[in-house]
Design a protein around this motif. Structure first.
Motif, PDB file in Angstrom:
ATOM      1  N   MET A   1       0.070 -12.140   9.370  1.00 41.76           N
ATOM      2  CA  MET A   1      -0.806 -11.388   9.391  1.00 41.76           C
ATOM      3  C   MET A   1      -1.123 -11.644   8.052  1.00 41.76           C
ATOM      4  O   MET A   1      -0.988 -12.433   6.739  1.00 41.76           O
ATOM      5  N   ASN A  22      -2.690  -3.629   7.349  1.00 41.40           N
ATOM      6  CA  ASN A  22      -1.312  -2.504   8.443  1.00 41.40           C
ATOM      7  C   ASN A  22      -1.543  -1.018   7.254  1.00 41.40           C
ATOM      8  O   ASN A  22      -0.264  -0.531   7.157  1.00 41.40           O
ATOM      9  N   CYS A  63      -6.422   9.365   8.388  1.00 45.10           N
ATOM     10  CA  CYS A  63      -7.133   8.775   9.898  1.00 45.10           C
ATOM     11  C   CYS A  63      -7.876   7.475   9.642  1.00 45.10           C
ATOM     12  O   CYS A  63      -8.512   7.142  10.416  1.00 45.10           O
TER      13      CYS A  63
ATOM     14  N   MET B   1       3.514   0.836  10.084  1.00 43.82           N
ATOM     15  CA  MET B   1       2.944   0.218  10.931  1.00 43.82           C
ATOM     16  C   MET B   1       2.603  -1.300  11.679  1.00 43.82           C
ATOM     17  O   MET B   1       2.658  -2.283  10.466  1.00 43.82           O
ATOM     18  N   LYS B   2       2.815  -1.386  12.536  1.00 43.66           N
ATOM     19  CA  LYS B   2       3.053  -2.741  13.339  1.00 43.66           C
ATOM     20  C   LYS B   2       1.964  -4.113  12.724  1.00 43.66           C
ATOM     21  O   LYS B   2       0.595  -3.481  12.501  1.00 43.66           O
ATOM     22  N   ALA B   3       1.833  -4.494  12.061  1.00 40.22           N
ATOM     23  CA  ALA B   3       1.262  -6.139  11.883  1.00 40.22           C
ATOM     24  C   ALA B   3      -0.095  -6.303  12.634  1.00 40.22           C
ATOM     25  O   ALA B   3       0.496  -6.273  14.071  1.00 40.22           O
ATOM     26  N   GLY B  32     -11.381   6.739  13.878  1.00 38.98           N
ATOM     27  CA  GLY B  32      -9.380   5.903  13.535  1.00 38.98           C
ATOM     28  C   GLY B  32      -9.466   7.394  13.821  1.00 38.98           C
ATOM     29  O   GLY B  32      -8.138   6.983  14.460  1.00 38.98           O
ATOM     30  N   THR B  33     -10.095   8.336  14.161  1.00 35.13           N
ATOM     31  CA  THR B  33      -9.775   9.613  13.921  1.00 35.13           C
ATOM     32  C   THR B  33      -8.663   9.689  15.211  1.00 35.13           C
ATOM     33  O   THR B  33      -7.337  10.355  15.217  1.00 35.13           O
ATOM     34  N   VAL B  36      -5.689   5.788  15.013  1.00 33.40           N
ATOM     35  CA  VAL B  36      -5.025   5.288  13.348  1.00 33.40           C
ATOM     36  C   VAL B  36      -4.147   5.903  13.518  1.00 33.40           C
ATOM     37  O   VAL B  36      -2.487   5.683  13.378  1.00 33.40           O
ATOM     38  N   ILE B  37      -3.969   7.216  14.120  1.00 34.47           N
ATOM     39  CA  ILE B  37      -3.165   8.141  13.747  1.00 34.47           C
ATOM     40  C   ILE B  37      -1.943   8.032  15.219  1.00 34.47           C
ATOM     41  O   ILE B  37      -0.976   7.245  14.962  1.00 34.47           O
ATOM     42  N   MET B  39      -1.991   4.328  15.895  1.00 35.46           N
ATOM     43  CA  MET B  39      -1.276   3.224  15.394  1.00 35.46           C
ATOM     44  C   MET B  39       0.126   3.550  14.030  1.00 35.46           C
ATOM     45  O   MET B  39       1.165   3.024  14.386  1.00 35.46           O
ATOM     46  N   ASN B  40       0.073   4.240  13.834  1.00 35.48           N
ATOM     47  CA  ASN B  40       1.080   5.318  12.730  1.00 35.48           C
ATOM     48  C   ASN B  40       1.818   5.337  13.213  1.00 35.48           C
ATOM     49  O   ASN B  40       2.819   5.469  12.820  1.00 35.48           O
ATOM     50  N   GLU B  41       2.087   6.397  14.443  1.00 35.80           N
ATOM     51  CA  GLU B  41       3.489   6.617  15.718  1.00 35.80           C
ATOM     52  C   GLU B  41       3.950   5.721  16.153  1.00 35.80           C
ATOM     53  O   GLU B  41       5.215   6.546  16.759  1.00 35.80           O
TER      54      GLU B  41
END
Ligand SMILES: Cc1cc2nc3c(=O)[nH]c(=O)nc-3n(C[C@H](O)[C@H](O)[C@H](O)COP(=O)(O)OP(=O)(O)OC[C@H]3O[C@@H](n4cnc5c(N)ncnc54)[C@H](O)[C@@H]3O)c2cc1C
Lengths: 167, 296
Positions: A1, A22, A63, B1-3, B32-33, B36-37, B39-41
């Motif tokens: 990355m 990330n 977000c 979060m994954k790379a 991102g709403t 991103v959530i 991805m974060n989860e």
């Protein structure tokens, strides 16, 4: 990355930082810039604790990916006090006793600030709408609302006496 | 979060090039709403993220001929404060103004809402009511299709027709004319930060004599995609719009919701009744608008 370069105006100062992509804007602000007024609550955009002013609008930074902050202007609570003097909204939150546990407070103040930067004499309904994305689990809404209203009144008086602008 | 590798193209051509290069391993990031959530989860793990928010040219509300075109990157805040949308397209203005919270409306885009195609997508319900079409673009060229077809499509995900190298650039629909009224009502547990229980839209077009010549009724959260109240629409078309005529459709709404949701007994009992209350609100809004308009 690969790391990415992020340049932004943060609380009035131009900053550039190299970070892994990330991470979210809330992580960037708290961990890389040590701006710990930005609170992480629900992590799903529901609670508003991570609110900052991003290009003039209140947004929830949980977000947003860090890269979205590139070429932006961000104001956090740390950016409100000027020359050791609290922002009018901060002072009104203190005076009205609008802080209980304090966790929602930075987000509340910034949601209100974003409103006042756009509309300096908001109606009650406009204040409520602007604050509707921020939850206070101590449920101290009345005092929070009173604090914002009093800031609006004090600000109007100041302007009538030829005072300076809200920002 | 994954790379992942992160790109923020500055032009549409650049974005399409990246999508062509990375295909299925890439994810588009708009506001991102949603993503991103996810991805974060850990629910979404793209290897490449393509942030398209710098494509400022894709944020607009534009009238072209008889149509309104809205760029995919237009936020709900921009939509709900746009004077033409507020004046002409109340179904969309109202839906946009009820999404999430001020913070979410400043970030979230119409393109992201349609691409996510959530059961409870308020933009999806409003745009289906307007019978909107979407424009998809890639290095291979542009294609456009009705939103219904987009939602039915099997693209890179089962949610929509988007292929791995495609980006949605805009959504467009017929601008409601002086004889057309539209309305949206969101039934939810609270006013802010609440997912729709029902997010319903309605459009009625009448002729000079007040006879209904077009009707569109779509209810979000009542089926996988906004439920089409076909029987009710057919009941209106060809008849003079009145409170009585509108009320006659209520049992049809009840039955449509029952048929669609009867396998979900925990919600159907509430929704088959509440859908009627929701549409009563819409009828009032539609009648008010039609009465305020001159019928020449
Ligand atoms: C607290 C909260 C409350 C919410 N409340 C509501 C609500 O009341 N009503 C509602 O409908 N939604 C709601 N949402 C969901 C969300 O805000 C919307 O769906 C929003 O419109 C998503 O847009 P975005 O730009 O943020 O999308 P993103 O998260 O950036 O993207 C969403 C998806 O769409 C894809 N995508 C985005 N743009 C494009 C494009 N141009 N072309 C191709 N693919 C694209 C992405 O790859 C991703 O898969 C809420 C979300 C949160 C966090």
């Amino acid at each position: 990355m690969n790391k990415i370069s992020i340049s932004l105006n943060l609380n009035g100062t131009d900053r550039t930082i190299l970070v892994y992509p990330n991470r979210r804007v809330v992580d960037l602000l708290r961990e890389d810039f040590k701006l710990t007024s930005v609170k992480e609550g629900c992590s799903e955009g529901e609670c508003g604790a991570c609110t900052v002013i991003f290009n003039g609008d209140a947004v929830t930074t949980c977000c947003m990916l860090a890269g979205q902050a590139d070429q932006s202007t961000i104001i956090t609570l740390e950016g409100l006090a000027k020359d050791g003097e609290l922002d009018l909204l901060q002072q009104c939150f203190l005076d009205e006793g609008a802080v209980q546990c304090g966790y929602c407070t930075p987000g509340m103040i910034l949601a209100a600030k974003a409103l006042l930067l756009k509309n300096q004499s908001p109606t009650e309904a406009q204040i409520k709408l602007a604050m509707s994305g921020n939850l206070c689990r101590c449920t101290g809404y009345q005092k929070i609302h009173a604090a914002v209203k009093s800031a609006v009144v004090i600000y109007k008086d100041k302007m009538a006496q030829g005072g300076e602008s809200i920002d | 979060m994954k790379a992942f590798e992160f790109f923020a193209p500055k032009t549409l051509a650049e974005a399409k090039g990246l999508l062509n290069q990375y295909g299925e391993s890439a994810a588009i990031l708009a506001g991102g709403t949603d993503i991103v959530i996810e991805m974060n989860e850990g629910h979404r793990k793209p290897d490449v993220v393509i942030d398209i928010k710098k494509l400022k040219d894709l944020a607009y509300v534009r009238i072209e001929g008889s149509k309104i075109h809205i760029g995919a990157l237009t936020t709900f805040e921009m939509i709900s404060s746009d004077p033409v949308i507020r004046e002409r397209v109340r179904v969309l203005a109202e839906a946009a103004s009820k999404v999430g919270s001020p913070q979410i409306r400043s970030l979230g885009t119409i393109g992201g809402n349609l691409a996510t195609a959530s059961v409870a997508g308020d933009g999806v319900s409003a745009m289906m009511t307007l019978n909107a079409s979407v424009v998809l673009d890639s290095v291979r060229g542009q294609r456009q299709m009705p939103l219904a077809e987009f939602l039915d499509g099997q693209g890179v995900s089962s949610r929509n027709a988007l292929l791995a190298d495609e980006i949605m650039t805009e959504v467009f629909f017929e601008m409601p004319d002086n004889h057309t009224a539209t309305a949206f009502y969101k039934l939810a547990k609270r006013k802010s930060l609440a997912i729709s229980v029902i997010g319903a839209g309605m459009l009625v077009q009448v002729d000079g004599a007040g006879i209904c010549i077009k009707a569109s009724m779509r209810g979000g959260c009542l089926a996988r995609y906004p439920l089409h109240f076909k029987a009710a629409e057919e009941h209106l078309i060809g008849n003079k719009i009145s409170i009585d005529l509108l009320e006659e459709t209520l049992p049809m709404l009840h039955d449509a919701v029952y048929e669609s949701a009867k396998s979900r007994p925990w919600s159907v009992f509430y929704k088959k009744e509440s859908v009627q209350g929701v549409y009563r609100k819409l009828f009032a809004a539609i009648l008010e608008q039609l009465n305020g308009k001159s019928y020449e």
